[in-house]
Design an enzyme around this catalytic site. Sequence first.
Site, PDB file in Angstrom:
ATOM      1  CG  ASN A  20       9.531  34.862 -24.073  1.00 25.39           C
ATOM      2  OD1 ASN A  20       8.929  34.975 -22.839  1.00 25.39           O
ATOM      3  ND2 ASN A  20       8.736  35.005 -25.312  1.00 25.39           N
ATOM      4  CD  GLU A  66      -2.728  35.190 -22.251  1.00 21.81           C
ATOM      5  OE1 GLU A  66      -2.630  34.802 -23.664  1.00 21.81           O
ATOM      6  OE2 GLU A  66      -3.712  35.536 -21.783  1.00 21.81           O
ATOM      7  CB  CYS A 125       4.531  32.334 -26.746  1.00 20.88           C
ATOM      8  SG  CYS A 125       4.028  34.445 -26.582  1.00 20.88           S
ATOM      9  CD  GLU A 166      -1.532  38.828 -21.040  1.00 24.24           C
ATOM     10  OE1 GLU A 166      -0.791  38.672 -21.869  1.00 24.24           O
ATOM     11  OE2 GLU A 166      -1.251  39.034 -19.636  1.00 24.24           O
TER      12      GLU A 166
HETATM   13  P1  NAD Z   1       7.837  29.081 -16.812  1.00 19.79           P
HETATM   14  O1  NAD Z   1       6.413  28.203 -16.764  1.00 19.79           O
HETATM   15  O2  NAD Z   1       8.850  27.814 -16.364  1.00 19.79           O
HETATM   16  O3  NAD Z   1       8.066  30.293 -15.973  1.00 19.79           O
HETATM   17  C1  NAD Z   1       7.366  31.476 -15.999  1.00 19.79           C
HETATM   18  C2  NAD Z   1       7.160  31.976 -14.872  1.00 19.79           C
HETATM   19  O4  NAD Z   1       6.484  31.219 -13.780  1.00 19.79           O
HETATM   20  C3  NAD Z   1       8.596  32.386 -14.121  1.00 19.79           C
HETATM   21  O5  NAD Z   1       8.497  33.635 -13.483  1.00 19.79           O
HETATM   22  C4  NAD Z   1       8.589  31.156 -13.075  1.00 19.79           C
HETATM   23  O6  NAD Z   1       9.659  31.480 -11.953  1.00 19.79           O
HETATM   24  C5  NAD Z   1       6.976  30.974 -12.557  1.00 19.79           C
HETATM   25  N1  NAD Z   1       6.961  29.721 -12.153  1.00 19.79           N
HETATM   26  C6  NAD Z   1       7.282  28.432 -12.237  1.00 19.79           C
HETATM   27  N2  NAD Z   1       6.662  27.553 -11.598  1.00 19.79           N
HETATM   28  C7  NAD Z   1       5.701  28.170 -10.731  1.00 19.79           C
HETATM   29  C8  NAD Z   1       4.782  27.862  -9.986  1.00 19.79           C
HETATM   30  N3  NAD Z   1       4.584  26.569  -9.775  1.00 19.79           N
HETATM   31  N4  NAD Z   1       3.740  28.361  -9.626  1.00 19.79           N
HETATM   32  C9  NAD Z   1       3.882  29.892 -10.017  1.00 19.79           C
HETATM   33  N5  NAD Z   1       4.816  30.473 -10.712  1.00 19.79           N
HETATM   34  C10 NAD Z   1       5.823  29.837 -11.273  1.00 19.79           C
HETATM   35  O7  NAD Z   1       8.051  29.438 -18.429  1.00 19.79           O
HETATM   36  P2  NAD Z   1       9.208  29.874 -19.067  1.00 19.79           P
HETATM   37  O8  NAD Z   1      10.225  28.879 -19.195  1.00 19.79           O
HETATM   38  O9  NAD Z   1       9.964  31.021 -18.151  1.00 19.79           O
HETATM   39  O10 NAD Z   1       8.776  30.610 -20.239  1.00 19.79           O
HETATM   40  C11 NAD Z   1       8.806  29.910 -21.361  1.00 19.79           C
HETATM   41  C12 NAD Z   1       7.174  29.461 -21.744  1.00 19.79           C
HETATM   42  O11 NAD Z   1       6.360  30.797 -21.743  1.00 19.79           O
HETATM   43  C13 NAD Z   1       6.857  28.986 -23.074  1.00 19.79           C
HETATM   44  O12 NAD Z   1       6.165  27.969 -22.744  1.00 19.79           O
HETATM   45  C14 NAD Z   1       6.190  30.088 -23.951  1.00 19.79           C
HETATM   46  O13 NAD Z   1       5.656  29.474 -25.174  1.00 19.79           O
HETATM   47  C15 NAD Z   1       5.556  30.680 -22.903  1.00 19.79           C
HETATM   48  N6  NAD Z   1       5.024  31.992 -23.252  1.00 19.79           N
HETATM   49  C16 NAD Z   1       3.837  32.320 -23.496  1.00 19.79           C
HETATM   50  C17 NAD Z   1       3.491  33.385 -23.745  1.00 19.79           C
HETATM   51  C18 NAD Z   1       2.068  33.899 -24.228  1.00 19.79           C
HETATM   52  O14 NAD Z   1       1.724  35.044 -24.478  1.00 19.79           O
HETATM   53  N7  NAD Z   1       1.186  32.838 -24.436  1.00 19.79           N
HETATM   54  C19 NAD Z   1       4.291  34.571 -23.968  1.00 19.79           C
HETATM   55  C20 NAD Z   1       5.866  34.260 -23.693  1.00 19.79           C
HETATM   56  C21 NAD Z   1       6.107  32.842 -23.324  1.00 19.79           C
END
Ligand code: NAD
Length: 487
Positions: A155, A253, A287, A466
């Site tokens: 995002n 996060e 997020c 963080e």
């Molecule tokens: P996601 O969890 O699908 O993927 C995030 C990252 O993790 C990607 O690089 C992905 O390739 C990797 N990944 C996926 N499965 C994995 C595994 N089993 N082991 C290790 N790495 C793995 O999330 P997304 O769809 O890319 O992002 C959206 C989500 O992120 C939403 O839930 C959003 O709220 C959250 N988000 C949180 C914050 C925060 O600071 N809390 C900030 C931005 C986004």
Amino acid sequence: MPVEQLKTIQNLINGQMLDSVSGQYIDNYEPATGQRYALTPDSNEQDLQLAVEAAKNAFPEWANTSAEHKAKILHRLADLIEINQDDLARAEAIDNGKPVSLAKNVDIYRAAANIRFFANACTQFSSESHAMENVAINYTLRDPLGVVACISPWNLPLYLFTWKIAPALATGNTVIAKPSEVTPMTAYLFSDLCVEAGLPAGVLNVLHGNGVNIGSALVKHPEIMAVSFTGGSSTGTAIKQATAVQHKKLSLELGGKNPTLVFADCDFERTVREVALSAFANQGQICLCGSRVYIERSIYDRFTQALVKQVEQLKIGDPLQIDTQFGALVSKPHMDKVLSYIELAKQEGGRILTGGKSIKMTGRCREGYFVQPTIVAGLNNQCRTNQEEIFGPVCTVQPFDNDDEGLAMANDSEYGLAASIWSQDINRCHRLSKQLNTGIVWVNCWLLRDLRTPFGGMKASGSGREGGLEALRFFSEPKNVCIQFNH
Ligand code: NAD
């Protein structure tokens, strides 16, 4: 686009831009057009092993590099991001679907700021000392951990990628970073800038590929000492489970379903503008977006009407046009997910006050992934639409009668990332800030960030924080040394 015209992304391993060992690629799409435009390496365990070896070899020298020298290299990297900001912003807008003005003023601006902040911070970082009067002195050593993993979502691609990498490097760790396979482009361009900035080979390695393959192999690798992860809550759970037996240090996060509390005494016009922004910035894909808007009943009708009017004025369009305020969603599967939640909201008895449909654009963007900003009323707080993270341009509005009820509705969630309060009553704002179960509370503002503050959430929104000292502490291992006085 024919394969030969597609841009081919590469990994950064040991200071070199490399194709994946297997030669396998993932298709990368431009969300605004729905067209494939690049190929991302689908890295596997062989690429990972090369990256781990490079990071391990680079660790002793980087760990012993002076803070001043590390800061100098990081500042050079931030300079290069600023010099290339227009190209990076355009690349981010193409890759993610976000408006190019947002990419430049928020994403790329913050990427440079993150690196500068931690470049400065590492020269100021000090550890604790605890004197036991007339008995002993304790002091704390803080050493880097070794090779660490930084995994980021789609995002805010370069913004969150640098938010993790900068403190990890500043504290003397070497890093294997994995950007999202959905938005790999700016991490690739950034890799080149790291080489140009003179970051020694192996200090930062960037591996592209699918989360379930390379992401999961990376977190489980025995040489990885800590994982800093930002992404979905279910992925956070999978990482926790996968690393539990290895007792890895984790910073998670995760997702959010953030409440916005609007009181009758708010600064009305300003609050309408800011609440619309907090719900729909980046097409609702932050997020921290406020997706549950609670409005004090006495102004509920007037505020809701004004919010709808404000949202309907958003300029939706091609992300590459400078005046676009609202672009495309990041991918076809994500657009389908968001549209399915809008259907669910209707089934749950919700009334669509504005939006509710995908948008058929014309010209270049006719096959893009556009969904109208959508406001839903008439749902109860416990329904799935109000409890599950949609992560798109959908918010709900609900009335409340008093502070206690508003607070209870806001806290009635498995998530606990961020909240915002809109009121002129400072006592109420203090009281509610203390009682809200979220890691961040904004009062009469949203997304106002001071990089020194702790950033993160509670409950299903994650663990650890963080930002500032929290990040420097996460990426270092404290060791207490106790010396007794010789009387
Ligand atoms: P996601 O969890 O699908 O993927 C995030 C990252 O993790 C990607 O690089 C992905 O390739 C990797 N990944 C996926 N499965 C994995 C595994 N089993 N082991 C290790 N790495 C793995 O999330 P997304 O769809 O890319 O992002 C959206 C989500 O992120 C939403 O839930 C959003 O709220 C959250 N988000 C949180 C914050 C925060 O600071 N809390 C900030 C931005 C986004």
